[in-house]
Design an enzyme around this catalytic site. Structure first.
Site, mmCIF file in Angstrom:
data_model
loop_
_atom_site.group_PDB
_atom_site.id
_atom_site.type_symbol
_atom_site.label_atom_id
_atom_site.label_comp_id
_atom_site.label_asym_id
_atom_site.label_seq_id
_atom_site.Cartn_x
_atom_site.Cartn_y
_atom_site.Cartn_z
ATOM 1 C CG HIS A 175 -6.893 5.716 0.801
ATOM 2 N ND1 HIS A 175 -7.215 4.691 0.761
ATOM 3 C CD2 HIS A 175 -5.517 5.699 0.464
ATOM 4 C CE1 HIS A 175 -6.488 3.801 -0.252
ATOM 5 N NE2 HIS A 175 -5.256 4.705 -0.197
ATOM 6 C CB CYS B 169 -13.661 5.168 2.282
ATOM 7 S SG CYS B 169 -12.163 3.438 1.155
#
Lengths: 421, 548
Positions: free
Chosen positions: A201, A243
């Site tokens: 992440h 991301c």
């Protein structure tokens, strides 16, 4: 006749590649070392036809075809060995896909030839033997359980809580404690091509490790610069699947770095598909299509980086993958996929041997046998605990006590001092 | 005396502000600063612009017949020749060649001897002095196994010429000999590849620099015997004896350069991973050169290593093909035969294929007992070891004949050559390490520099200065030793685990940490100070108004 034949060969060679060619005649005559008749040919060619541009890659390919010796193949890439550092930074069962991502890249890299001794695999959590895994000892990358990327010869070097930002940076820069075994070290030299793959992440400028700490893009760029200062790599390929992954390679400034990311700043990288039996998403989109692309590559394949940049376009990936090649010295079209993902060795035939038929006279020497020092075990066992120096209380404590005193005196007034002292 | 309430409040505020500023701020500053030991930064900066001076001693002996007795008296005792080359702008190397007149041929440590012969030298073979005098017409220079070279006077130089012309003829040829025997511009540039991105003149020098291992304090050598077919072959190899007899002399000779540790293993059921093709013209199986690149990876996965150190590993594999695929030959790129039946991979090691179908006898009963001929095997491995360690020099210029290296596998001048390039490489690497470490520590103010790191850096700087001085004086042995110490110290300092830069704090994070601590403390103080100031100003204004 001969000149014409050669001329045609040269012409078709150039045109078949469809590139613009610029002839530097001086270099040609020196480095090719072919007959002057050929050089004359080329002069004619350039004078009559419009000047064409040769880029160095065509030039070197031409060279290696003409000169048949093995030194020619050294020109195409300057590396002699390959390393891979594959990191999965997230834990917990619902981040199954990150472990599957890393393991699928690990599988491809091993299949294409990099041995385990040259791979540093860091997995932050164990999905295969997780209590919630309905199919224990497997990690699947595709629904319907088509591909088990866990296999039966996985070697994880850093597992569980050992995957921290500190350990990652230590592996990259080489600043490991002396007791670290070889399998946990990145022992690359100035002729190593390194592949670094990160997944987890992330956000704008950082990547989250273990849900508790993060590594910033500045730290990563500094670590690469320190690797460059010590010449710990020849070329480095950095792939990140998180991301806003493109923010992680914004700050790179060392030479010979190429970077790919699964999404741009402001975009999220999405996962591919959930599996209803296992109950989680199995892979991220970018790595899924990357794995599909890599499955078609075999050790002798000639696919190059431009093909890799086309993996997972926006239609399939929803996010826009990005790449950065301005720091890379070679043209990406000339970089083979196997330069980073595989380990194609260069070989030379041994042409000479030493004649040892007359043995050496026995030298009367006493050989001193000694055992190699491994760890100074006796020192470590009998070490006294280090005396920590006393430091005066730091700013936080001082501020806290000042605050407490102020509040006290404000409330009760200065006249109560004499009750205390 | 009783101060008024207001006065007391003002005094309290002022005294608290005084305590905070005079005591608190310096205390906070001292306790939050990182400990940084002193580093010799100025000396490191001096080392950054590296100026190396390499000098090689040469003794020139004029044999009878080259100079007349009158000229002999006038030959200068010493003559120096300098050559300056700049590499990449900040590096200058000077070559000094000293010519000394001497009549005795003692093998002085690390100096070269050039014996200058007349044109029509009588030719004799002499074993005692290890000089071969040869009959070849087009060979003008012969380089022996120790440190001696024989130079034949050119046809244009008859004895009647003057001494100056003789010396002028002599110097470039001696320089050429020295470039082969000691160091040449290309060698030094290749050794400095850490510092300079050099664009080499030819492909061979790139291949050379990629093939040899970088300078390291130690190497691990592993000999492996691969037996894919134990049912057919029972192999015996006396590896310990062979290592002792053939390899150990070379390694002992190389001991000033690096430490070596050797081990060996036998692997069973390990196939090559590439299918050899049957060649009917030779009625044997062949592996062509393109498929050799894919041989190494499947084997390497099985090799393992028991190295407890981080030294580079050289692997030498002896593969005995299985009975179905015997005999197995390696073909070159142009399908030519390879007599050694071996190949090597740069910076990795070598593989040799040893065919045993010749040992079967008339009626073989499997498994066949086979004793491997270690002399032949070690000959090939020794050649590969020389290549991988960087001993092999480029081809000598035309007209040169180089003696075969003796059974140790290394001529003395080859050792010298290796030591020159290793010293220069070590010095260059150590200076780069130290300068980049100093730069890093300078840039990042938050890193703690412990005493041991400072001590390592200081000792590295001292060793580097000594190494450069010894190189200048021409003492190769001491120069190599100091350069090795410098490298060890500098690597230890650079890779110290405590230097990890995890203290990257962007400025906004620093504010975020300190504001909740100090703001509640400072706000009352500041407000009360402001109140004092405003009251004082008001009183002054009232006084002004009263005066008017």
């Amino acid at each position: 006749m001969k000149t014409h034949v050669l001329f045609n060969l040269f012409a078709t060679f150039l045109l078949a590649d469809g590139l613009n060619i610029e002839v530097s005649v001086f270099d040609f005559s020196l480095q090719l070392q072919i007959s002057h008749r050929f050089v004359f040919l080329i002069l004619n060619f350039t004078r009559n036809v419009a000047p064409l541009l040769i880029n160095t890659q065509l030039f070197t390919r031409f060279l290696s075809r003409i000169s048949q010796d093995s030194a020619g193949q050294f020109f195409s890439s300057g590396h002699t060995n390959n390393w891979a550092v594959l990191v999965c930074t997230s834990r917990f069962w619902f981040n199954y896909r990150h472990v599957a991502n890393t393991l699928s890249v690990y599988r491809s890299v091993k299949r294409l030839g990099i041995p385990d001794s040259h791979i540093v695999l860091m997995l932050a959590d164990d999905m295969a033997c997780n209590h919630r895994n309905p199919k224990p000892a497997t990690v699947f990358s595709h629904k319907n359980m088509e591909l088990n990327v866990y296999g039966d010869d996985v070697e994880v070097d850093y597992r569980g809580y050992e995957v921290t930002v500190e350990n990652f940076l230590r592996v990259l820069t080489g600043r490991l404690p002396p007791s670290t075994p070889r399998s946990k070290r990145l022992l690359s030299d100035d002729r190593s091509n390194i592949l670094i793959y990160l997944t987890g992440h992330g956000g704008n400028g950082f990547l989250k490790f273990q849900d508790s700490e993060e590594i910033s893009n500045v730290e990563l760029a500094d670590a690469f610069e320190q690797m460059w200062q010590k010449r710990r790599y020849n070329e480095l390929l950095f792939i990140i699947d998180t991301c806003q992954g493109a923010s992680m390679y914004e700050r790179f400034y060392s030479p010979n770095l190429m970077a790919l990311a699964s999404s741009q700043v402001g975009e999220d990288s999405l996962s591919h598909q959930p599996d209803l039996a296992i109950g989680v998403h199995l892979m991220d989109r970018y790595t899924f299509y990357l794995l599909e692309f890599l499955e078609d590559i075999h050790p002798a394949s000639k696919a190059n980086m431009n093909d890799l940049f086309k993996v997972c376009p926006k239609s399939q990936c929803v996010s826009t993958p990005g790449h950065r090649t301005d720091l890379f010295l070679r043209d990406p079209g000339s970089v083979l996929i196997t330069d980073f993902f595989g380990s194609v060795r260069k070989v030379e035939i041994t042409t000479e041997a030493i004649d040892l038929t007359d043995p050496i006279k026995e030298v009367e020497e006493r050989y001193m046998h000694s055992y190699v020092d491994q760890l100074p075990v006796s020192e470590i066992i009998h070490q006294k605990p280090k005396q920590k120096d006393w430091h005066p209380p730091d700013g936080f404590i001082l501020g806290l006590w000042t605050l407490i005193l102020l509040v006290f005196f404000q409330t009760y007034g200065v006249k109560h001092l004499r009750h205390i002292f | 005396m009783f101060l008024s309430e207001r006065r007391r409040g003002q005094l309290a505020a002022l005294s608290i502000a005084a305590v905070v500023i005079i005591v608190g701020v310096p205390l906070w500053w001292r306790t939050t600063e990182t400990y940084r030991a002193w580093l010799p930064v100025s000396q490191i900066k001096e080392l950054a612009k590296l100026q190396l001076q390499l000098s090689a001693d040469v003794e020139v002996v004029f044999a009878r017949g080259t100079v007349t007795p009158e000229q002999q008296k006038k030959v200068p005792l010493t003559q120096t020749q300098e050559e300056e080359r700049a590499i990449d702008g900040d590096l200058i190397i000077l070559f000094l060649i000293l010519l000394i007149r001497n009549t005795k041929l003692e093998s002085k440590f690390f100096s070269c001897h050039v014996l200058f012969l007349p044109e029509d030298t009588a030719l004799r073979y002499s074993t005692q002095a290890d000089l071969y005098l040869l009959a070849f017409q087009d060979v003008n220079v012969y380089i022996g196994q120790r440190r001696t070279a024989l130079l034949r006077i050119g046809p244009q130089m008859r004895v009647g010429k003057t001494l100056e012309q003789l010396l002028a003829h002599l110097e470039p040829r001696i320089k050429q000999v020295l470039q082969v025997m000691s160091f040449s511009h290309n060698d030094i540039t290749a050794a400095l590849s850490d510092r300079v991105r050099f664009s080499p003149d030819n492909k061979e020098s790139i291949a050379d620099s990629m093939r040899a291992f970088k300078s390291s304090p130690g190497y691990e050598i592993t000999f492996s015997l691969l037996n894919p077919d134990p049912k057919s072959h029972r192999l015996h190899w006396d590896i310990e004896g062979a290592v002792q007899t053939y390899i150990q002399p070379l390694l002992t000779k190389l001991s000033p350069v690096a430490n070596f540790s050797i081990d060996s293993q036998t692997l069973y059921y390990t196939m090559l991973g590439v299918n050899p093709r049957f060649d009917t013209s030779r009625s044997a199986y062949t592996l062509n050169a393109d498929s050799l690149a894919h041989v190494i990876n499947p084997v390497e996965a099985r090799l393992g290593s028991n190295a407890a150190s981080s030294n580079p590993v050289l692997n030498f594999l002896l593969y005995v093909p299985d009975a179905q695929h015997s005999p197995l030959y390696i073909q070159g790129r142009k399908k030519q035969e390879v007599p050694s039946n071996a190949f090597h991979s740069p910076r990795w090691g070598g593989i040799m294929v040893y065919n045993v179908n010749g040992f079967y006898g008339s009626e073989p009963e499997f498994p066949v007992d086979i004793n491997i001929d270690m002399a032949k095997v070690m000959g090939v491995f020794l050649a590969q070891l020389r290549l991988l360690l960087g001993v092999q020099s480029s081809t000598p210029p035309p007209g040169f004949l180089v003696a075969r290296c003796g059974s140790t596998g290394l001529a003395d001048w080859e050792l010298d050559r290796l030591m020159w390039s290793r010293s220069v490489e070590n010095v260059a690497t150590a200076t780069t390490t130290i300068t980049s470490l100093a730069q890093l520590l300078d840039q990042i103010g938050n890193i703690v520099i412990n005493d041991n790191i400072a001590q390592q850096v200081s000792s590295a700087v001292t060793s580097l200065q000594l190494a450069v001085a010894e190189l200048e004086a021409g003492n190769l042995g001491f120069a190599l030793q100091y350069s090795k110490e410098a490298i060890l110290a500098s690597e230890k300092a650079f890779f110290d685990p405590s230097l990890l830069h995890l203290l990257y704090f962007p400025d906004d994070q620093k504010f975020a940490i300190y504001i909740p601590l100090f703001l509640p403390m400072c706000v009352p103080i500041l407000l009360s100070l402001l109140k004092i100031v405003s009251e004082a100003r008001q009183r002054r204004r009232e006084k002004q108004a009263k005066k008017d």
